[in-house]
Design a protein around this motif. Sequence first.
Motif, PDB file in Angstrom:
ATOM      1  N   ALA A   5      10.399  31.449  17.779  1.00 47.17           N
ATOM      2  CA  ALA A   5       9.187  30.556  16.752  1.00 47.17           C
ATOM      3  C   ALA A   5       8.949  31.035  15.392  1.00 47.17           C
ATOM      4  CB  ALA A   5       8.595  29.795  17.961  1.00 47.17           C
ATOM      5  N   THR A  55      11.277  31.792  13.255  1.00 46.74           N
ATOM      6  CA  THR A  55      11.979  30.378  11.905  1.00 46.74           C
ATOM      7  C   THR A  55      10.564  30.337  11.366  1.00 46.74           C
ATOM      8  OG1 THR A  55      12.727  29.117  14.359  1.00 46.74           O
ATOM      9  CG2 THR A  55      11.498  27.938  12.390  1.00 46.74           C
ATOM     10  N   THR A  56       9.922  31.023  12.431  1.00 40.35           N
ATOM     11  CA  THR A  56       8.317  30.715  10.890  1.00 40.35           C
ATOM     12  C   THR A  56       8.343  31.652   9.426  1.00 40.35           C
ATOM     13  OG1 THR A  56       6.657  30.301  12.625  1.00 40.35           O
ATOM     14  CG2 THR A  56       5.721  30.537  11.276  1.00 40.35           C
ATOM     15  N   GLN A  59       1.423  27.893  13.736  1.00 40.15           N
ATOM     16  CA  GLN A  59       1.569  28.969  14.915  1.00 40.15           C
ATOM     17  C   GLN A  59       0.657  29.058  16.282  1.00 40.15           C
ATOM     18  OE1 GLN A  59       3.488  32.263  12.995  1.00 40.15           O
ATOM     19  NE2 GLN A  59       4.960  32.105  15.209  1.00 40.15           N
ATOM     20  N   ASP A  91       1.443  24.480  16.680  1.00 37.17           N
ATOM     21  CA  ASP A  91       1.564  23.646  16.692  1.00 37.17           C
ATOM     22  C   ASP A  91       2.864  22.746  15.726  1.00 37.17           C
ATOM     23  OD1 ASP A  91       1.392  20.607  15.087  1.00 37.17           O
ATOM     24  OD2 ASP A  91      -0.995  20.500  14.618  1.00 37.17           O
ATOM     25  N   ARG A  92       3.585  23.085  16.560  1.00 37.96           N
ATOM     26  CA  ARG A  92       5.175  22.580  15.690  1.00 37.96           C
ATOM     27  C   ARG A  92       5.207  21.783  14.993  1.00 37.96           C
ATOM     28  NH1 ARG A  92       8.138  26.379  15.468  1.00 37.96           N
ATOM     29  NH2 ARG A  92      10.058  25.404  15.447  1.00 37.96           N
ATOM     30  N   ASP A 144       7.702  21.540  11.506  1.00 34.56           N
ATOM     31  CA  ASP A 144       8.450  21.547  11.452  1.00 34.56           C
ATOM     32  C   ASP A 144       8.411  20.186  10.452  1.00 34.56           C
ATOM     33  OD1 ASP A 144       9.084  22.771  14.007  1.00 34.56           O
ATOM     34  OD2 ASP A 144       9.416  20.537  14.742  1.00 34.56           O
TER      35      ASP A 144
END
Length: 117
Positions: free
Chosen positions: A9, A12-13, A58, A62-63, A67
């Motif tokens: 994660a 990705t961030t 993050q 709160d995905r 997204d």
Amino acid sequence: MATHGYSQAADTTNALKADIKSLTVDRLKNILRTESLTVSGVKSELQIRLIAYIEKAQNAGDRAKIDRIRATVRGNTSPYSGSNHYPSPHTPQSSASPQNFYSPHMKPPVQAGSYNM
């Protein structure tokens, strides 16, 4: 393993933050506006504001918010319109160049170094 999920994660961030740094001011403002954030300031302030917002999402886990922002940044969707296309900030260029277009009713422009009398 939970650590791997967090690491993925975070990666990705981090990629999303890098994408944000390449956006134009107009795109940054559009994204900030869709998230009901302040849109005033210079480009670096807009980038910092959006990155801080992503980090807060993050940290809160709160995905869905991350997204949604990622999809908007990458141009995959407009988050609130229900459409599958985010309008491009670029307009297509015409094949006719205005400076080279002459109407039969127009005098051609004077060439450099010559005079029409």
